[in-house]
Design a protein around this motif. Structure first.
Motif, PDB file in Angstrom:
ATOM      1  N   ARG A   1      -6.463 -16.232 -11.757  1.00 11.04           N
ATOM      2  CA  ARG A   1      -6.190 -15.576 -10.808  1.00 11.04           C
ATOM      3  C   ARG A   1      -6.347 -15.208  -9.373  1.00 11.04           C
ATOM      4  N   LEU A   2      -6.162 -14.693  -8.588  1.00 12.77           N
ATOM      5  CA  LEU A   2      -6.626 -14.481  -6.623  1.00 12.77           C
ATOM      6  C   LEU A   2      -6.916 -13.094  -7.091  1.00 12.77           C
ATOM      7  N   LEU A   3      -8.294 -13.502  -6.309  1.00 14.05           N
ATOM      8  CA  LEU A   3      -8.220 -11.782  -5.800  1.00 14.05           C
ATOM      9  C   LEU A   3      -8.591 -11.818  -4.378  1.00 14.05           C
ATOM     10  N   PHE A   4      -7.894 -10.127  -3.841  1.00 11.86           N
ATOM     11  CA  PHE A   4      -7.956 -10.335  -2.830  1.00 11.86           C
ATOM     12  C   PHE A   4      -8.910  -8.928  -2.393  1.00 11.86           C
ATOM     13  N   GLU A   5      -9.217  -9.372  -1.817  1.00 10.74           N
ATOM     14  CA  GLU A   5     -10.618  -7.809  -1.363  1.00 10.74           C
ATOM     15  C   GLU A   5     -10.733  -7.443   0.135  1.00 10.74           C
ATOM     16  N   ASN A   6     -11.339  -6.013   0.113  1.00  9.28           N
ATOM     17  CA  ASN A   6     -11.668  -5.229   1.525  1.00  9.28           C
ATOM     18  C   ASN A   6     -10.204  -4.403   1.976  1.00  9.28           C
ATOM     19  N   LEU A   7      -8.809  -4.915   1.620  1.00  6.31           N
ATOM     20  CA  LEU A   7      -7.460  -4.427   1.963  1.00  6.31           C
ATOM     21  C   LEU A   7      -7.771  -2.722   2.696  1.00  6.31           C
ATOM     22  N   ARG A   8      -7.242  -1.956   2.980  1.00  7.61           N
ATOM     23  CA  ARG A   8      -7.249  -1.082   4.131  1.00  7.61           C
ATOM     24  C   ARG A   8      -6.472  -0.657   4.319  1.00  7.61           C
ATOM     25  N   LEU A   9      -6.259   0.149   3.274  1.00  8.40           N
ATOM     26  CA  LEU A   9      -4.952   1.032   2.665  1.00  8.40           C
ATOM     27  C   LEU A   9      -4.986   2.405   2.954  1.00  8.40           C
ATOM     28  N   CYS A  10      -6.419   3.085   3.344  1.00  7.56           N
ATOM     29  CA  CYS A  10      -6.931   4.087   3.976  1.00  7.56           C
ATOM     30  C   CYS A  10      -5.679   5.067   4.270  1.00  7.56           C
ATOM     31  N   ARG A  11      -5.285   4.354   5.763  1.00  6.18           N
ATOM     32  CA  ARG A  11      -3.958   5.043   6.075  1.00  6.18           C
ATOM     33  C   ARG A  11      -2.370   4.630   5.341  1.00  6.18           C
ATOM     34  N   ALA A  12      -2.348   3.711   5.156  1.00  6.86           N
ATOM     35  CA  ALA A  12      -1.369   3.219   4.404  1.00  6.86           C
ATOM     36  C   ALA A  12      -0.272   4.440   3.726  1.00  6.86           C
ATOM     37  N   ASP A  13       0.974   4.448   4.217  1.00  6.48           N
ATOM     38  CA  ASP A  13       1.964   4.754   3.308  1.00  6.48           C
ATOM     39  C   ASP A  13       2.602   3.513   2.205  1.00  6.48           C
ATOM     40  N   LEU A  14       1.620   3.663   1.004  1.00  5.38           N
ATOM     41  CA  LEU A  14       2.599   2.703   0.501  1.00  5.38           C
ATOM     42  C   LEU A  14       3.884   2.795  -0.779  1.00  5.38           C
ATOM     43  N   PRO A  15       4.448   2.439  -0.581  1.00  3.25           N
ATOM     44  CA  PRO A  15       5.778   2.984  -2.686  1.00  3.25           C
ATOM     45  C   PRO A  15       4.984   2.208  -3.515  1.00  3.25           C
ATOM     46  N   ASP A  16       5.578   2.880  -4.204  1.00  2.00           N
ATOM     47  CA  ASP A  16       4.379   2.044  -5.811  1.00  2.00           C
ATOM     48  C   ASP A  16       5.363   0.497  -5.705  1.00  2.00           C
ATOM     49  N   ARG A  17       5.789  -0.712  -5.576  1.00  2.00           N
ATOM     50  CA  ARG A  17       6.361  -1.083  -5.111  1.00  2.00           C
ATOM     51  C   ARG A  17       6.378  -1.883  -3.698  1.00  2.00           C
ATOM     52  N   PHE A  18       5.681  -2.919  -3.815  1.00  2.00           N
ATOM     53  CA  PHE A  18       6.282  -3.353  -2.338  1.00  2.00           C
ATOM     54  C   PHE A  18       6.153  -5.205  -2.717  1.00  2.00           C
ATOM     55  N   ARG A  19       6.379  -5.747  -1.441  1.00  2.00           N
ATOM     56  CA  ARG A  19       5.966  -7.317  -1.474  1.00  2.00           C
ATOM     57  C   ARG A  19       4.366  -7.401  -0.957  1.00  2.00           C
ATOM     58  N   LEU A  20       3.709  -8.267  -0.841  1.00  2.00           N
ATOM     59  CA  LEU A  20       2.175  -8.519  -0.271  1.00  2.00           C
ATOM     60  C   LEU A  20       2.085  -9.454  -0.140  1.00  2.00           C
ATOM     61  N   HIS A  21       2.261 -10.210   1.258  1.00  2.00           N
ATOM     62  CA  HIS A  21       1.786 -11.458   1.697  1.00  2.00           C
ATOM     63  C   HIS A  21       0.209 -11.346   2.354  1.00  2.00           C
ATOM     64  N   ALA A  22       0.074 -12.587   1.445  1.00  2.00           N
ATOM     65  CA  ALA A  22      -1.842 -12.129   2.544  1.00  2.00           C
ATOM     66  C   ALA A  22      -1.817 -13.565   2.377  1.00  2.00           C
ATOM     67  N   TYR A  23      -1.775 -14.234   2.974  1.00  2.00           N
ATOM     68  CA  TYR A  23      -1.435 -15.274   3.476  1.00  2.00           C
ATOM     69  C   TYR A  23      -3.512 -16.130   4.144  1.00  2.00           C
ATOM     70  N   PRO A  24      -4.069 -16.902   3.335  1.00  2.00           N
ATOM     71  CA  PRO A  24      -5.503 -17.330   4.233  1.00  2.00           C
ATOM     72  C   PRO A  24      -4.797 -18.928   5.049  1.00  2.00           C
TER      73      PRO A  24
END
Length: 216
Positions: free
Chosen positions: A167-190
């Motif tokens: 499993r991949l593990l993504f850390e230190n996301l910035r969510l506190c100011r995000a207006d997120l729906p319950d479901r979304f597409r997450l793009h997180a390309y290294p």
């Protein structure tokens, strides 16, 4: 679209003991007629993804994963409010009833509001059973704090449960100011490094309907 990444700059906080982020001029317009920046940072600086090789000697590096693994059908699990050092149990995750065909759970702890302070490392964590709960269901995990394990953990059981199951593990996301729906597409390309144990990502949330669509 929402940018869920912390900016990378000289003042970016890093996990204690990790290399600092440095952006130094290598060439300048005044001296050279063009500009090049000497960028130095660790593989786990800022918003980043962990590969299995981060904690497992024989684990896969990021380059073993196809680029499609970094485009995820994500579901938010809102765990707020949580106290400092709180432990998230499987029951707390199960109560959120995550969609069975999602790729990743985005765990919203509220701890990114402490980014850049000492309190940031008093973040909540996943119990080993909660990490195994995610791994057993095939979920990658993203979270808005520094680690799924407590700051003083030496054995890193949540890391090992998740990364040991590829499993991949993504850390230190910035969510506190995000207006997120319950479901979304997450793009997180290294960046396409070969053989590394992790890398910073530009994490972006793209609102989207998933009624008849799957990212895999």
């Amino acid at each position: 679209m929402e940018d869920l990444s912390h900016p990378l700059l000289d003042a970016t906080p890093v996990y204690p003991g990790d290399p600092s982020v440095r952006l130094d001029p290598h060439a300048t317009h005044a001296a050279d007629g063009y500009r090049v920046t000497d960028l130095r940072l660790g593989t786990h600086a800022g918003t980043h993804v962990d590969a299995p090789s981060h904690v497992l000697e024989d684990g896969d590096p990021l380059s073993a994963f196809p680029v499609s693994r970094f485009r995820l059908d994500a579901r938010v699990v809102d765990l707020r409010p949580l106290d400092a050092g709180a432990t998230v149990s499987p029951a707390a995750l199960d109560a959120a009833d995550p969609h069975p065909d999602c790729d990743a759970l985005v765990l919203r702890t509220g701890w990114d509001s402490y980014w850049g302070t000492d309190e940031y490392y008093e973040h909540p964590s996943l119990s080993p059973d909660a990490a195994a709960w995610c791994a057993d269901r095939g979920y990658d995990v993203a979270l808005d704090c520094a680690s799924p394990d407590p700051f003083d953990s030496a054995e890193l059981p949540a890391h090992r449960a998740l990364l040991g199951a590829d499993r991949l593990l993504f850390e230190n996301l910035r969510l506190c100011r995000a207006d997120l729906p319950d479901r979304f597409r997450l793009h997180a390309y290294p960046l396409s490094f070969v053989g590394v144990d992790g890398a910073p990502v530009r994490a972006v949330a793209e609102p989207k309907s998933f009624d008849s669509d799957s990212s895999r």
